[in-house]
Design an enzyme around this catalytic site. Structure first.
Site, PDB file in Angstrom:
ATOM      1  N   HIS A   1       0.809  -1.213   0.000  1.00 42.89           N
ATOM      2  CA  HIS A   1       0.000   0.000   0.000  1.00 42.89           C
ATOM      3  C   HIS A   1       0.846   1.269   0.000  1.00 42.89           C
ATOM      4  O   HIS A   1       0.446   2.288  -0.572  1.00 42.89           O
ATOM      5  CB  HIS A   1      -0.984  -0.017   1.173  1.00 42.89           C
TER       6      HIS A   1
ATOM      7  N   ARG B   1     -11.323   4.093  -2.555  1.00 43.40           N
ATOM      8  CA  ARG B   1     -11.053   3.121  -1.484  1.00 43.40           C
ATOM      9  C   ARG B   1     -11.682   3.619  -0.186  1.00 43.40           C
ATOM     10  O   ARG B   1     -11.080   4.411   0.535  1.00 43.40           O
ATOM     11  CB  ARG B   1      -9.549   2.925  -1.313  1.00 43.40           C
TER      12      ARG B   1
ATOM     13  N   ARG C   1     -15.902   1.566  -3.689  1.00 48.09           N
ATOM     14  CA  ARG C   1     -15.790   0.161  -3.291  1.00 48.09           C
ATOM     15  C   ARG C   1     -16.221   0.026  -1.840  1.00 48.09           C
ATOM     16  O   ARG C   1     -15.808   0.807  -0.984  1.00 48.09           O
ATOM     17  CB  ARG C   1     -14.345  -0.312  -3.457  1.00 48.09           C
TER      18      ARG C   1
ATOM     19  N   GLU D   1     -11.421 -10.382  -8.783  1.00 49.02           N
ATOM     20  CA  GLU D   1     -10.091 -10.478  -8.167  1.00 49.02           C
ATOM     21  C   GLU D   1      -9.709 -11.920  -7.864  1.00 49.02           C
ATOM     22  O   GLU D   1      -8.535 -12.242  -7.706  1.00 49.02           O
ATOM     23  CB  GLU D   1     -10.068  -9.696  -6.846  1.00 49.02           C
TER      24      GLU D   1
ATOM     25  N   ASN E   1      -4.351  -6.194  -9.350  1.00 47.41           N
ATOM     26  CA  ASN E   1      -3.340  -6.515  -8.331  1.00 47.41           C
ATOM     27  C   ASN E   1      -3.641  -7.849  -7.665  1.00 47.41           C
ATOM     28  O   ASN E   1      -2.808  -8.756  -7.616  1.00 47.41           O
ATOM     29  CB  ASN E   1      -3.289  -5.422  -7.258  1.00 47.41           C
ATOM     30  N   ASP E   2      -4.849  -7.981  -7.121  1.00 48.60           N
ATOM     31  CA  ASP E   2      -5.204  -9.226  -6.435  1.00 48.60           C
ATOM     32  C   ASP E   2      -5.397 -10.376  -7.411  1.00 48.60           C
ATOM     33  O   ASP E   2      -5.039 -11.514  -7.106  1.00 48.60           O
ATOM     34  CB  ASP E   2      -6.461  -9.028  -5.583  1.00 48.60           C
TER      35      ASP E   2
ATOM     36  N   ARG F   1       2.080 -10.434  -2.985  1.00 50.23           N
ATOM     37  CA  ARG F   1       2.677  -9.265  -3.606  1.00 50.23           C
ATOM     38  C   ARG F   1       3.419  -8.377  -2.622  1.00 50.23           C
ATOM     39  O   ARG F   1       4.098  -7.430  -3.033  1.00 50.23           O
ATOM     40  CB  ARG F   1       1.614  -8.448  -4.354  1.00 50.23           C
TER      41      ARG F   1
END
Length: 757
Positions: free
Chosen positions: A361, A468, A504, A602, A625-626, A636
């Site tokens: 992050h 987010r 989200r 994801e 990403n996921d 990751r």
């Protein structure tokens, strides 16, 4: 053997330099294995020869003089084959080579183990014996284990330059390899930031005002003494006198005749108080941990506790005194988002983290802020870099310490070129993203902080593909109320109105923790996270949906996105709760239409149910990403496997094609909001795959727009068709780069590509 190994490792870790560490290893291993000879040969990368660097049993005058190529001798054979070699009669082996200066003729048996770090052979560890005998499996296993321990020590020494015999304080000119976290280059001054009261990460730092350091330490001593007296008194009714005696022991340790005096003595040499404390405490801890008596070994934890208490007060006294250079490169063992916020505005130009990966992050936040970042620099001796000049290459994932004047000049030129390039991209702000053959590609942004809003608008974002919502949850010490959430969401919706804002629902778990809602799991990425938590806690989910709906009143630009869906049942339960919240809001007299609801792809299971999922929702959004992480089974955030995380992997590209084709077959639009969309080269492939919009950090949006305006979708589709037939991520990447280079677009993607360091 395990106890012996532990003692050797502790001694090696306490060694002052590589020479001392090698000396300890050859001495202790020879004793432990009851052999006549133990030697270490290190690979000199300049000459590509294994050079004898330490020995017990051979002639020490041959150290540094005897060497072998990988094609020579038994040592060369061990190194080139990258596996142990166990011989009863070494002289009879065809690869045996005799060196008169070592005096090894009288030794018959030979056991060698390669020293390997991150797949690279660094040397060979050897034991020899006079009598002809085969070393048993236990002895071979011990030597292999010892060589694995030695690998890290040698890698660290190689990285700092001490492997080349360089001496002196601090760290020499050196290059460290990490993981690219955020693109860009920076030349500046390293500022080491420590987590609170962690002795292991306290750096060395020279000071001129020794009296001030002595006073600071004296104050910390007095504060800890008071704390211990208070603790003892507080527990007087709960513990017997003999149990409370531990506090007396602590107080004795703090006396001027004990560790207090040792610390003062080191401070007087010019070391700051925190560094002196670390040095003394670590020396005592290592001494206690090496003792055979179990009771005495446990006393190491007492010393650690005292050290942490003292450090806490020393850090508290210095809270306001940490100075930031005008061109600060922030360095830490593990960077946190909070650390970034502590650097004064305008001074932070680069980030370096020993832990973490390019998709942690902090790295995502760095990309959003446009700060060059390198993560996972595991070999960096960060405690020794405070105040030195440093280069951060966020393109290649490299860090240079005390670089040469020429290297600094080259990177400063790159920084200036990036600045000029950025100015040129600003003119794109008002222009649409349209390919040469007229295909329109909306570019949206990912947001989480209010600061993202202005940055996104400056760069011409056409909406928010991912807001987010967990960020407001993470910066509080409790769950935010419906009213508090409403105000936060309203700000975002108003800021972008009439453009769409995709919110989200709460996505915590995995690597995103809430301090007031701890989730401790052995496998957090495969555990309780995302929609799994909110379905188990409908009271949290309903409050959040109600706040979103109320915030959209009169604006009608809200889109709701559900994360981590792995099957139809989860989606149906989520939709049921969303409709329930909508009904409750309508009952309260708030007139809002039902917003579009989408699902994040994801989890690999969702890829194979894409058509069923698409029928139930209004839009699809891929979290690359996921999805990449789960498809490749790669954490990751783990630098050990970071090089395996690759969104250009054939499996990822084919999965993305399945998602786009499946969603379009059901007449639903598909966006992608992972970091893949922020990579200009990858954006070319996403265009060809048929994504209807891309969402990324605001920093990279102009670059993506510029590149997509230079190509046609037809050309991108032809390129994708070729790449989908390839089975290697490396070949896909190099082919993509070559194609862009042929079009004269390479330096847009990587201005530092021409630097040879």
């Amino acid at each position: 053997m395990l106890n012996t190994l532990r003692k050797i490792v502790q001694e090696v870790n306490a060694a002052k330099d590589l020479k001392a560490a090698l000396g300890i290893i050859v001495l202790r291993v020879r004793e432990a294995m009851n052999s006549q000879v133990c030697s270490v040969y290190l690979l000199d990368t300049d000459t590509n020869r294994f050079v004898l660097q330490a020995t017990e049993g051979l002639n020490k005058r041959s150290i540094g003089k005897v060497s072998m190529a990988p094609s020579e001798g038994l040592v060369g054979l061990v190194g080139s084959r990258e596996e142990p070699l166990n011989l009863e009669d070494a002289a009879s082996h065809p690869r045996y080579r005799y060196f008169a200066e070592t005096g090894e003729k009288r030794y018959a048996s030979f056991l060698g183990a390669p020293i390997i770090h991150h797949r690279r052979v660094m040397g060979v560890l050897v034991i020899q014996h006079k009598e002809r005998r085969q070393f048993d499996e236990g002895e071979e296993a011990f030597l292999v284990t010892m060589s694995a321990q030695l690998a890290g020590v040698i890698a660290h020494a190689e990285a700092t330059g001490s492997i080349r015999g360089l001496q002196g304080k601090g760290i020499h000119e050196a290059k460290f390899i990490g993981v690219a976290g955020s693109p860009g280059a920076a030349v500046g001054t390293a500022v080491v930031m420590l987590p609170p009261a962690d002795l292991d990460v306290v750096p060395d730092k020279s000071v001129e005002d020794i009296e001030t350091e002595l006073q600071l330490f004296s104050g910390a001593l007095e504060s800890v003494r008071k704390d211990l007296h208070a603790l003892s008194a507080k527990l007087a009714t709960q513990l017997r006198p003999e149990e409370r005696a531990v506090f007396d022991v602590y107080l004795m340790m703090l006396d001027d005749d004990a560790i207090g005096n040792e610390i003062n003595r080191i401070i007087r040499t010019g070391q700051w108080a925190q560094g002196a404390l670390r040095q003394v405490v670590n020396d005592h801890v290592q001494r206690f941990e090496m003792m055979d008596d179990a009771y005495l070994r446990e006393r190491a934890s007492d010393i650690k506790d005292l050290g942490r208490r003292l450090l806490g007060y020393l850090q508290e006294a210095r809270t306001q005194s940490l100075s930031y250079a005008e061109n600060t490169i922030l360095v830490s063992e593990e960077l946190s988002p909070g650390m970034l916020g502590e650097v004064p505005v305008g001074k932070l130009i680069g980030l370096v983290s020993v832990r973490g990966s390019g998709n942690s992050h902090v790295a995502i936040l760095a990309r959003a802020m446009g700060i060059p970042t390198v993560m996972g620099v595991v070999d960096l001796p960060y405690s020794k870099v405070d105040g030195i000049e440093m280069i951060v290459d966020g393109y290649h994932g490299e860090v240079f310490t005390n670089p040469s004047a020429e290297l600094s000049r080259q990177y400063r030129a790159v920084v200036e070129e990036e600045r000029e390039l950025s100015k040129g991209l600003d003119t794109l702000c008002k222009l649409p993203c349209i390919t040469l053959d007229g295909v329109r590609m909306p570019l949206w942004v990912n947001t989480g902080l209010l600061a993202d809003v202005a940055r996104a608008q400056e760069r011409g974002a056409e909406g928010v593909g991912l807001y987010r919502t967990e960020v407001p949850f993470m910066i509080r010490d409790r769950f935010p109320s419906e009213k508090e959430q409403l105000a936060i969401y309203r700000e975002q919706l108003e800021a972008f109105h009439p453009l769409p804002v995709t919110m989200r629902t709460l996505d915590v778990g995995g690597d995103k923790a809430l301090p007031y809602f701890p989730i401790k799991e052995d496998n957090p990425f495969l555990g309780w996270r995302g929609v799994r938590i909110t379905l188990d806690h409908p009271e949290i989910f309903l409050v959040q949906i109600r706040a979103m709906l109320k915030a959209s009143e009169g604006l009608n630009n809200l889109r709701i996105l559900i994360p981590m869906i792995s099957g139809l049942q989860e989606l149906e339960e989520s939709l049921h709760l969303i409709h329930r919240a909508w009904g409750e809001v309508l009952d309260e007299g708030v007139d809002v239409p039902m917003p579009p609801v989408g699902v994040m792809i994801e989890v690999p299971a969702a890829v194979y149910q894409i058509r069923e999922l698409a029928r139930q929702v209004d839009f699809i959004s891929v979290g690359s990403n996921d999805l990449t992480q789960y498809l490749l089974a790669v954490d990751r955030n783990n630098p050990r496997v970071a090089d395996l995380y690759d969104f250009l992997h054939p499996s990822v590209l084919h999965a993305l094609k399945l998602v786009v084709d499946g969603a379009h077959a059901e007449g639903k639009p598909v966006s992608i909001c992972g970091e893949m969309a922020a990579d200009p080269a990858s954006a070319v492939l996403l265009l060809a795959l048929g994504f209807d919009s891309l969402s990324m950090n605001a920093t990279n949006l102009p670059k993506v727009k510029w590149l997509l305006r230079q190509i046609s979708k037809a050309m991108a589709s032809e390129l994708l068709e070729r790449l989908l037939k390839m089975d290697s991520p490396a070949v896909i990447y190099s082919t993509l780069q070559l194609e862009l280079r042929n079009l004269g677009l390479e330096r847009m993607i990587n201005p530092a590509a021409t630097i040879e360091a």
